[in-house]
Design a protein around this motif. Structure first.
Motif, short mmCIF file in Angstrom:
data_model
loop_
_atom_site.label_atom_id
_atom_site.label_comp_id
_atom_site.label_asym_id
_atom_site.label_seq_id
_atom_site.Cartn_x
_atom_site.Cartn_y
_atom_site.Cartn_z
N LEU A 56 -2.96 -3.22 0.29
CA LEU A 56 -2.59 -3.81 -1.00
C LEU A 56 -2.80 -5.32 -0.98
O LEU A 56 -3.15 -5.92 -2.00
CB LEU A 56 -1.11 -3.52 -1.31
CG LEU A 56 -0.77 -2.11 -1.79
CD1 LEU A 56 0.73 -1.93 -1.83
CD2 LEU A 56 -1.39 -1.83 -3.15
N THR A 57 -2.57 -5.95 0.17
CA THR A 57 -2.64 -7.41 0.27
C THR A 57 -4.07 -7.93 0.38
O THR A 57 -4.44 -8.92 -0.28
CB THR A 57 -1.83 -7.88 1.50
OG1 THR A 57 -0.48 -7.42 1.38
CG2 THR A 57 -1.85 -9.39 1.62
N ALA A 100 3.68 -6.92 -1.45
CA ALA A 100 2.41 -6.91 -0.72
C ALA A 100 1.25 -7.38 -1.61
O ALA A 100 0.26 -7.91 -1.11
CB ALA A 100 2.11 -5.51 -0.18
N CYS A 101 1.40 -7.23 -2.91
CA CYS A 101 0.34 -7.65 -3.85
C CYS A 101 0.43 -9.11 -4.25
O CYS A 101 -0.53 -9.66 -4.79
CB CYS A 101 0.39 -6.79 -5.11
SG CYS A 101 -0.05 -5.07 -4.88
N VAL A 102 1.58 -9.76 -4.01
CA VAL A 102 1.76 -11.13 -4.50
C VAL A 102 2.08 -12.12 -3.37
O VAL A 102 2.77 -13.11 -3.58
CB VAL A 102 2.83 -11.21 -5.63
CG1 VAL A 102 2.36 -10.43 -6.85
CG2 VAL A 102 4.19 -10.74 -5.16
N THR A 103 1.54 -11.88 -2.19
CA THR A 103 1.74 -12.79 -1.06
C THR A 103 0.88 -14.04 -1.23
O THR A 103 0.29 -14.28 -2.29
CB THR A 103 1.38 -12.10 0.26
OG1 THR A 103 -0.03 -11.84 0.25
CG2 THR A 103 2.16 -10.82 0.47
N THR A 104 0.75 -14.80 -0.16
CA THR A 104 -0.04 -16.03 -0.17
C THR A 104 -1.50 -15.78 -0.55
O THR A 104 -2.12 -16.62 -1.22
CB THR A 104 0.03 -16.72 1.21
OG1 THR A 104 1.41 -16.94 1.52
CG2 THR A 104 -0.71 -18.03 1.24
N VAL A 105 -2.05 -14.64 -0.15
CA VAL A 105 -3.45 -14.32 -0.51
C VAL A 105 -3.61 -14.35 -2.02
O VAL A 105 -4.52 -14.98 -2.57
CB VAL A 105 -3.85 -12.94 0.06
CG1 VAL A 105 -5.24 -12.54 -0.41
CG2 VAL A 105 -3.76 -12.94 1.58
N PHE A 106 -2.71 -13.67 -2.72
CA PHE A 106 -2.68 -13.65 -4.18
C PHE A 106 -2.35 -15.03 -4.73
O PHE A 106 -3.01 -15.54 -5.64
CB PHE A 106 -1.61 -12.64 -4.62
CG PHE A 106 -1.27 -12.66 -6.09
CD1 PHE A 106 -1.87 -11.77 -6.96
CD2 PHE A 106 -0.31 -13.54 -6.58
CE1 PHE A 106 -1.53 -11.78 -8.31
CE2 PHE A 106 0.03 -13.55 -7.92
CZ PHE A 106 -0.58 -12.66 -8.78
#
Length: 196
Positions: A56-57, A100-106
């Motif tokens: 997800l990430t 998991a979808c809105v971590t630092t990557v996002f």
């Protein structure tokens, strides 16, 4: 508008704009615009426990970029001063599926899509039934402690998230609250500090 990674199965997009002209006092020179944008996707882990949520990430920058572009467009090209993020998992999912979808990557992709920002992005996540409300917190994009920009955008989608879905969303604002007057670090002081 940018597309998101094919890993995410999209059912719908949404957007919302609120224009605040005054709060009972004199109308300011510039109104406050607040906007939210979101996407409803299938939750690939609904109904089962999975230890590794990295699928997800890993491609979530594509969601951050797409939602950032959409929320910026909703503000009509005005500069973004405040921002926030969040989401809701349907009842067969878990709060961590949203996280998991809105971590630092996002977040890094979202930040870049709205013109940058130095501050941590406030967020809110939860597990809910369809039609539930989410208050997406807003804060000044370059300094978390600018009180004038503490705000929220409330969203609710009548048919989402369904039990096997995730609703991922962002919010942005063009200025601080109308008639803010509770002191603290100002926007201009924060900008000056960044330039030092």
């Amino acid at each position: 508008m940018p597309e998101i990674d094919a890993f995410y199965e999209v059912r719908q997009w949404f957007g919302f704009v609120q224009e605040v002209v005054h709060e009972g006092g004199p109308a300011p020179e510039q109104p406050l615009l607040k906007a939210a944008a979101g996407v409803v996707i299938k939750n690939p882990f609904a109904g089962r426990y999975v230890e590794d949520l990295s699928p997800l990430t890993a491609p979530s920058a594509s969601i951050g970029t797409a939602l950032g572009a959409r929320v910026a467009a909703l503000l009509g090209g005005r500069p973004v001063e405040g921002y926030g993020k969040g989401g809701m998992a349907g009842t067969n999912g878990e709060q961590d599926h949203v996280v998991a979808c809105v971590t630092t990557v996002f977040g890094d992709a979202f930040r870049a899509a709205v013109g940058g920002g130095a501050a941590w992005i406030s967020s809110a996540t939860k597990t809910v039934g369809a039609g539930a409300q989410l208050d997406i917190p807003l804060a000044f994009k370059d300094e978390l402690y600018v009180r004038s920009h503490y705000d929220a955008v409330t969203i609710a989608i009548p048919d989402a998230p369904r039990p096997d879905e995730l609703l991922i969303c962002v919010a942005a604002s063009t200025r601080g609250r109308i008639h803010h007057r509770v002191g603290g670090l100002t926007r201009d002081e924060a900008i000056t500090r960044l330039g030092e």
